[in-house]
Write a protein that holds these residues in place. Structure first.
Motif, PDB file in Angstrom:
ATOM      1  N   SER A 142       0.823  -1.214   0.000  1.00  0.00           N
ATOM      2  CA  SER A 142       0.000   0.000   0.000  1.00  0.00           C
ATOM      3  C   SER A 142       0.855   1.260   0.000  1.00  0.00           C
ATOM      4  O   SER A 142       0.424   2.312  -0.487  1.00  0.00           O
TER       5      SER A 142
ATOM      6  N   TYR B 207      -8.768  -0.633   5.883  1.00  0.00           N
ATOM      7  CA  TYR B 207      -8.245  -0.891   4.535  1.00  0.00           C
ATOM      8  C   TYR B 207      -9.382  -0.904   3.515  1.00  0.00           C
ATOM      9  O   TYR B 207      -9.292  -0.281   2.446  1.00  0.00           O
ATOM     10  N   GLU B 208     -10.457  -1.621   3.832  1.00  0.00           N
ATOM     11  CA  GLU B 208     -11.593  -1.717   2.909  1.00  0.00           C
ATOM     12  C   GLU B 208     -12.276  -0.359   2.719  1.00  0.00           C
ATOM     13  O   GLU B 208     -12.689  -0.010   1.616  1.00  0.00           O
TER      14      GLU B 208
ATOM     15  N   GLU C 273     -10.935   2.527   2.800  1.00  0.00           N
ATOM     16  CA  GLU C 273     -10.089   3.433   2.031  1.00  0.00           C
ATOM     17  C   GLU C 273      -9.854   2.960   0.594  1.00  0.00           C
ATOM     18  O   GLU C 273      -9.244   3.675  -0.199  1.00  0.00           O
ATOM     19  N   THR C 274     -10.325   1.755   0.268  1.00  0.00           N
ATOM     20  CA  THR C 274     -10.163   1.237  -1.089  1.00  0.00           C
ATOM     21  C   THR C 274     -11.165   1.906  -2.019  1.00  0.00           C
ATOM     22  O   THR C 274     -12.366   1.979  -1.718  1.00  0.00           O
TER      23      THR C 274
ATOM     24  N   CYS D 272      -5.990  -1.242  -1.999  1.00  0.00           N
ATOM     25  CA  CYS D 272      -5.895   0.131  -1.519  1.00  0.00           C
ATOM     26  C   CYS D 272      -4.448   0.583  -1.633  1.00  0.00           C
ATOM     27  O   CYS D 272      -3.535  -0.136  -1.217  1.00  0.00           O
TER      28      CYS D 272
ATOM     29  N   CYS E  94      -4.433   4.073   3.662  1.00  0.00           N
ATOM     30  CA  CYS E  94      -4.883   2.689   3.866  1.00  0.00           C
ATOM     31  C   CYS E  94      -4.696   2.226   5.305  1.00  0.00           C
ATOM     32  O   CYS E  94      -5.502   1.431   5.819  1.00  0.00           O
TER      33      CYS E  94
END
Length: 529
Positions: A347, A470-471, A473-474, A481, A486
């Protein structure tokens, strides 16, 4: 080396070998992507399988309870058999096409098998800890640090064998790793069975000379592991050279019991040939410390522990909860960070993942060894802080490293990884002795497994937090991401929690410093006599 009995040292070598092959859960990262593709798993399911291996530690107390009621050799047999069955069934599930293999490939069954595999490690570790603390009561930290450091080399050992012996399976690393995960611990356990079943605690106390030899051998082994990982071509002198060097270094600790045996034979020959008359029983009594009680010094294992308590009493102690939460908010966060290191590096657009993982592995290895070095050189010095103070001093750098990760530079990433690796490894090693010193050695196996049960809990909680951030910010439509965002919030939360862990570590030190002061004085008095 004061003792002519090589068997305690031989048992220590057997523990080293067991530790070197038992860290099978660390191999998951090496074949997880192929397993994900073969079983058609989602990323969430794959992460859950990784958690399942840690979840096995939640039932680690069962192995400790068993060790208190059945022979140690049987505990070792149960642990190695559980690993053989769980990894063996996973191997069969991806190498055969029968209806049974289809059932084994189902996600619930794979989750259960990974949990059992993780639990099998606890059984073997329990045996190793008991054998070391029983045979080396006055040098627990030194012996534990040396042996547990080898668990940091498990991935390296298995990778060498897979690369050189299973080259034709290079496109299916999951098969080769699962096969070795099933076989290696079982074979080494079979070789170690007799030594694990024997009690050498009544033997003459071993001298520091043997530990000095082991320190040199262990350090050389670690340096080789790091250098061969960074520059593999330099060490590829001939076919199977990696296996020759690696297994040669694993056999090197045998030099210690061999030296003890030969020295004992030489001394016996020298005394007999010189016409000396020696009362061997009197010498043995002096070496083993008998007769010291008459001089007003209390001797025995109770001298070295705060109190002897079982789990029921332990969980009622304030020290226990302070200790567990320091572990939970310090090294457990470090473990979760290292488990997610590949994705964190990606990332941040740092694509030297192999060198970064090698860095973390090597610093974790030397971190596990560090407490033993301190104990070896300064165990009787008033300048060596007590272990709860070391816990405080090692938790603080983890906090600083987590906040340093908010810096986007690659230098910050490498520095933080090195700091977290060495501090996490050191605390893992120190924790074994702290559990024994605060709550006693009589129920150590159960007590310590209860303490380390915080690791799977932390793995789930902190890992889930990182995955959620993480999800979130993807970008929509993207599978990955990229960028500092991330993990920025994750590092902030982890850092703040770790700060609280530092405060708790200080409180633990403050509550136990009087005991450790008395313990140091009593230990010095005993050793001086």
């Amino acid at each position: 080396m004061s003792s002519s009995n090589p068997l305690p040292w031989l048992s220590l070598v057997a523990v080293i070998w067991l530790q070197a092959v038992i860290g099978t859960n660390t191999n998951f990262a090496a074949y997880s992507s192929q397993l994900k593709q073969y079983l058609s798993l989602s990323q969430l399911q794959l992460n859950s399988l990784a958690f399942a291996s840690d979840a096995g530690k939640l039932f680690g107390w069962v192995s400790g309870l068993a060790a208190a009621h059945i022979p140690l050799w049987l505990v070792l047999v149960i642990g190695s058999t559980l690993g053989f069955v769980s990894y063996g069934l996973q191997f069969l599930s991806i190498t055969t096409t029968s209806e049974t293999s289809s059932f084994l490939r189902s996600y619930p069954v794979m989750f259960l098998l990974n949990t059992v595999a993780g639990n099998s490690i606890c059984w073997v570790n329990t045996v190793c800890y008991i054998v070391v603390t029983r045979n080396f009561p006055l040098d627990q930290q030194v012996a534990v640090g040396i042996t547990t450091s080898y668990q940091g080399l498990t991935m390296k050992i298995y990778a060498v064998v897979v690369d050189e012996l299973f080259a034709s399976w290079s496109s299916a690393a999951d098969r080769s790793y699962l096969l070795l995960d099933a076989l290696f611990p079982l074979l080494v356990s079979a070789l170690s069975l007799v030594l694990m079943a024997s009690d050498f605690s009544s033997s003459s106390p071993p001298s520091a000379g043997g530990f000095l030899m082991l320190f040199i051998i262990t350090t050389v082994t670690g340096v080789y592991a790091v250098m061969s990982s960074v520059s593999a071509r330099l060490w590829s002198l001939f076919r199977y050279s990696g296996m020759v060097f690696t297994f040669g270094l694993l056999l090197a600790p045998l030099a210690v019991p061999a030296t003890v045996y030969l020295k004992g034979k030489f001394v016996a020959w020298f005394l007999s040939s010189g016409g000396y008359e020696v009362d061997l029983e009197e010498v043995k009594a002096k070496v083993e410390g008998k007769g010291v009680e008459d001089e007003g010094v209390e001797v025995g294992p109770l001298l070295l522990v705060k109190e002897e308590v079982g789990v029921k009493e332990m969980v009622q102690r304030t020290e226990f909860w302070l200790y567990v939460f320091v572990y939970f908010l310090g090294p457990t966060i470090g473990i979760v960070y290292l488990n997610n290191l590949g994705q964190i590096a990606e990332s941040r657009r740092c694509y030297q993942t192999a060198s970064l993982v090698s860095l973390s592995s090597s610093f974790t290895f030397f971190g596990r060894l560090l407490p033993s070095l301190l104990d070896y050189f300064f165990s009787r010095s008033k300048y060596l802080p007590p272990r709860p103070a070391l816990l405080l001093l090692l938790t603080a750098p983890i906090t600083a490293a987590l906040f340093l990760l908010l810096n986007s530079s690659h230098a910050a990433l490498y520095t933080s990884t090195a700091v977290i690796g060495i501090c996490t490894g050191a605390i893992t090693s120190i924790a074994v002795s702290i559990t024994s010193e605060l709550f006693g050695s009589r129920n150590f196996a159960v007590n310590h497994n209860v303490v380390v049960a915080n690791i799977p809990v932390g793995s789930f909680c902190f890992g889930y937090l990182a995955a959620q951030v993480y999800e979130s910010e993807t970008l929509a439509g993207e599978s990955k991401c990229m960028g500092m965002s991330c993990y920025r919030r994750t590092f902030l939360v982890w850092g703040q929690l770790s700060c609280f862990g530092v405060v708790l570590a200080f409180l633990l030190y403050n509550r136990t410093r009087v005991f450790y002061g008395k313990r140091l004085k009593a230990l010095n008095s005993f050793l001086n006599h």
